[in-house]
Design a protein around this motif. Sequence first.
Motif, PDB file in Angstrom:
ATOM      1  N   LEU A  82     -47.166 -25.788  -5.116  1.00 47.77           N
ATOM      2  CA  LEU A  82     -46.191 -25.326  -6.098  1.00 47.77           C
ATOM      3  C   LEU A  82     -46.144 -26.229  -7.324  1.00 47.77           C
ATOM      4  O   LEU A  82     -45.837 -25.783  -8.431  1.00 47.77           O
ATOM      5  CB  LEU A  82     -44.795 -25.269  -5.451  1.00 47.77           C
ATOM      6  CG  LEU A  82     -44.624 -24.272  -4.298  1.00 47.77           C
ATOM      7  CD1 LEU A  82     -43.264 -24.477  -3.631  1.00 47.77           C
ATOM      8  CD2 LEU A  82     -44.767 -22.845  -4.802  1.00 47.77           C
ATOM      9  N   TYR A  83     -46.452 -27.507  -7.134  1.00 53.18           N
ATOM     10  CA  TYR A  83     -46.278 -28.534  -8.151  1.00 53.18           C
ATOM     11  C   TYR A  83     -47.509 -28.736  -9.018  1.00 53.18           C
ATOM     12  O   TYR A  83     -47.429 -28.987 -10.213  1.00 53.18           O
ATOM     13  CB  TYR A  83     -45.923 -29.839  -7.433  1.00 53.18           C
ATOM     14  CG  TYR A  83     -45.889 -31.092  -8.264  1.00 53.18           C
ATOM     15  CD1 TYR A  83     -46.943 -32.004  -8.217  1.00 53.18           C
ATOM     16  CD2 TYR A  83     -44.801 -31.387  -9.079  1.00 53.18           C
ATOM     17  CE1 TYR A  83     -46.912 -33.173  -8.955  1.00 53.18           C
ATOM     18  CE2 TYR A  83     -44.760 -32.552  -9.828  1.00 53.18           C
ATOM     19  CZ  TYR A  83     -45.821 -33.445  -9.769  1.00 53.18           C
ATOM     20  OH  TYR A  83     -45.784 -34.589 -10.500  1.00 53.18           O
ATOM     21  N   SER A  84     -48.693 -28.597  -8.401  1.00 53.37           N
ATOM     22  CA  SER A  84     -49.932 -29.015  -9.064  1.00 53.37           C
ATOM     23  C   SER A  84     -50.505 -27.937  -9.973  1.00 53.37           C
ATOM     24  O   SER A  84     -50.401 -26.738  -9.704  1.00 53.37           O
ATOM     25  CB  SER A  84     -50.970 -29.406  -8.011  1.00 53.37           C
ATOM     26  OG  SER A  84     -52.176 -29.798  -8.628  1.00 53.37           O
ATOM     27  N   SER A 113     -47.747 -27.644   0.843  1.00 54.54           N
ATOM     28  CA  SER A 113     -46.980 -26.542   0.265  1.00 54.54           C
ATOM     29  C   SER A 113     -46.340 -26.964  -1.053  1.00 54.54           C
ATOM     30  O   SER A 113     -46.373 -26.221  -2.039  1.00 54.54           O
ATOM     31  CB  SER A 113     -45.889 -26.081   1.243  1.00 54.54           C
ATOM     32  OG  SER A 113     -46.449 -25.632   2.454  1.00 54.54           O
ATOM     33  N   VAL A 114     -45.779 -28.177  -1.067  1.00 51.08           N
ATOM     34  CA  VAL A 114     -45.149 -28.700  -2.284  1.00 51.08           C
ATOM     35  C   VAL A 114     -46.199 -28.912  -3.376  1.00 51.08           C
ATOM     36  O   VAL A 114     -45.987 -28.548  -4.535  1.00 51.08           O
ATOM     37  CB  VAL A 114     -44.396 -30.016  -1.985  1.00 51.08           C
ATOM     38  CG1 VAL A 114     -43.906 -30.660  -3.273  1.00 51.08           C
ATOM     39  CG2 VAL A 114     -43.238 -29.753  -1.038  1.00 51.08           C
ATOM     40  N   ILE A 115     -47.339 -29.491  -2.983  1.00 52.29           N
ATOM     41  CA  ILE A 115     -48.417 -29.717  -3.954  1.00 52.29           C
ATOM     42  C   ILE A 115     -48.884 -28.385  -4.547  1.00 52.29           C
ATOM     43  O   ILE A 115     -49.149 -28.278  -5.745  1.00 52.29           O
ATOM     44  CB  ILE A 115     -49.595 -30.456  -3.286  1.00 52.29           C
ATOM     45  CG1 ILE A 115     -49.221 -31.909  -2.988  1.00 52.29           C
ATOM     46  CG2 ILE A 115     -50.842 -30.411  -4.173  1.00 52.29           C
ATOM     47  CD1 ILE A 115     -50.274 -32.679  -2.220  1.00 52.29           C
ATOM     48  N   ASN A 171     -47.064 -43.591 -13.427  1.00 50.70           N
ATOM     49  CA  ASN A 171     -47.045 -42.478 -12.464  1.00 50.70           C
ATOM     50  C   ASN A 171     -48.448 -41.878 -12.290  1.00 50.70           C
ATOM     51  O   ASN A 171     -48.604 -40.655 -12.234  1.00 50.70           O
ATOM     52  CB  ASN A 171     -46.065 -41.387 -12.909  1.00 50.70           C
ATOM     53  CG  ASN A 171     -44.640 -41.891 -12.980  1.00 50.70           C
ATOM     54  OD1 ASN A 171     -44.186 -42.630 -12.108  1.00 50.70           O
ATOM     55  ND2 ASN A 171     -43.926 -41.509 -14.031  1.00 50.70           N
ATOM     56  N   PHE A 219     -48.985 -39.368  -9.294  1.00 56.19           N
ATOM     57  CA  PHE A 219     -48.283 -38.107  -9.476  1.00 56.19           C
ATOM     58  C   PHE A 219     -48.970 -37.246 -10.533  1.00 56.19           C
ATOM     59  O   PHE A 219     -49.100 -36.027 -10.372  1.00 56.19           O
ATOM     60  CB  PHE A 219     -46.827 -38.367  -9.868  1.00 56.19           C
ATOM     61  CG  PHE A 219     -45.967 -38.827  -8.739  1.00 56.19           C
ATOM     62  CD1 PHE A 219     -45.589 -37.953  -7.731  1.00 56.19           C
ATOM     63  CD2 PHE A 219     -45.543 -40.141  -8.666  1.00 56.19           C
ATOM     64  CE1 PHE A 219     -44.799 -38.377  -6.676  1.00 56.19           C
ATOM     65  CE2 PHE A 219     -44.750 -40.578  -7.614  1.00 56.19           C
ATOM     66  CZ  PHE A 219     -44.374 -39.688  -6.610  1.00 56.19           C
ATOM     67  N   LYS A 220     -49.438 -37.882 -11.597  1.00 57.86           N
ATOM     68  CA  LYS A 220     -50.116 -37.135 -12.653  1.00 57.86           C
ATOM     69  C   LYS A 220     -51.457 -36.602 -12.171  1.00 57.86           C
ATOM     70  O   LYS A 220     -51.858 -35.486 -12.524  1.00 57.86           O
ATOM     71  CB  LYS A 220     -50.307 -38.019 -13.889  1.00 57.86           C
ATOM     72  CG  LYS A 220     -49.018 -38.304 -14.637  1.00 57.86           C
ATOM     73  CD  LYS A 220     -49.250 -39.120 -15.894  1.00 57.86           C
ATOM     74  CE  LYS A 220     -47.933 -39.321 -16.647  1.00 57.86           C
ATOM     75  NZ  LYS A 220     -48.130 -40.097 -17.884  1.00 57.86           N
ATOM     76  N   LYS A 262     -50.633 -33.715  -9.847  1.00 55.00           N
ATOM     77  CA  LYS A 262     -50.101 -32.590 -10.617  1.00 55.00           C
ATOM     78  C   LYS A 262     -51.188 -31.908 -11.431  1.00 55.00           C
ATOM     79  O   LYS A 262     -51.164 -30.688 -11.630  1.00 55.00           O
ATOM     80  CB  LYS A 262     -48.984 -33.070 -11.541  1.00 55.00           C
ATOM     81  CG  LYS A 262     -48.289 -31.937 -12.297  1.00 55.00           C
ATOM     82  CD  LYS A 262     -47.145 -32.456 -13.150  1.00 55.00           C
ATOM     83  CE  LYS A 262     -46.461 -31.314 -13.881  1.00 55.00           C
ATOM     84  NZ  LYS A 262     -45.363 -31.799 -14.735  1.00 55.00           N
TER      85      LYS A 262
END
Length: 368
Positions: free
Chosen positions: A287-289, A283-285, A74, A77-78, A81
């Motif tokens: 919240l996620y990162s 927007s998702v990044i 991943n 994704f890592k 994040k």
Amino acid sequence: MLKKILVLVHFFIFLFGFAQTSPITTNTKISILTVGTANASHSFYGHTALRIYDSKSNIDVVYNYGMFDFRTENFMFKFVKGDLQYYAEAYPYKDFEYSYHQENRSIYEQLLNLSLDEKQRLFNNLNSSLSSNDKYYTYKFIDRNCTTKVIDALNVVLKSKVIVKKNVDSKTYRDVLYPYVENQFYQKLGINIIFGTKVDNQATYLFLPFDLMENLNQTKHQGKPLVLENKTLFEAQKNETGFSFFDSIYSLITALLIIVVLNKKALNIIYFSILGLIGLLFSVIGLYSFHQEVLWNYNILLLNPLLLVLVFFMMRNNQKWIKRISLVSLLLLGSYTIYMLNKIHLWIVLPIIITNAIILIRLYLKKE
């Protein structure tokens, strides 16, 4: 798995043999290596490493804090994040030089003016960290990277924050980063719209390889210059790629002009869908990162996820809600434009601002 075990065994044999020879003598030289930029995303800003060498002892080793493994599970994704593990590695300078020759990236060296005791302590600290969990670190674009790790290692030995940013001015981190992808328009556009408010802060932190190189030449330790000598170990061949229409603002303007001039519903839907999806992703990044550089991204006002709702009502020909959402989107776009007036990347997003404004005004004024 067997290959990884063999590499690990080889490393510990090398490290143990190196430590046993205790190579730090009056002939030992320690230097900072700065590597030039390249077009790959991980090499836009150059690279920093430490070199320890002694011609009499036949020692020539590079300590590299910029190691990572694309095969990490991943990986993307890592990385996004912000919990991707980088690590330090020690290996022969010849291998280091060969890899950057292959990439056609220049290598510059700055010989440091360190005492024998400082050299020994640096050597001990580096080898201790490589044989412990300290060799791993969580990469952060500004706060923790190959350059900052080298600075930290040296400042510990120098017993104070000797190496700090000296050329502090009114420039922001975004201003400092902007020229590095000067001839790659879409890379520059992508980098600037994914970054949030942190990179608009005043650039007071030393984190870029060439900035470190410049600052080292201005640094003094115990009343003497920290750098004894500057060398160019390898000068990359300049590859003049020339102007590319397809990687320039002109290709973007052309595409947007087509959308505006044709004024077709289908094109407007596709265009707003693309912008809305990018905005939703950002927007998702956000919240996620864990990367603070992508938090509070005001560019979402331009790449507005609300445009996806507008697309939904456009497909349903619901003029009442088309007008309402168009008006809200125009107000958000206006706020964004005002906020951008003092930002260096205003000009590269201006064609998108104008296009959005024209289409939204048309939708708002359209008679039911």
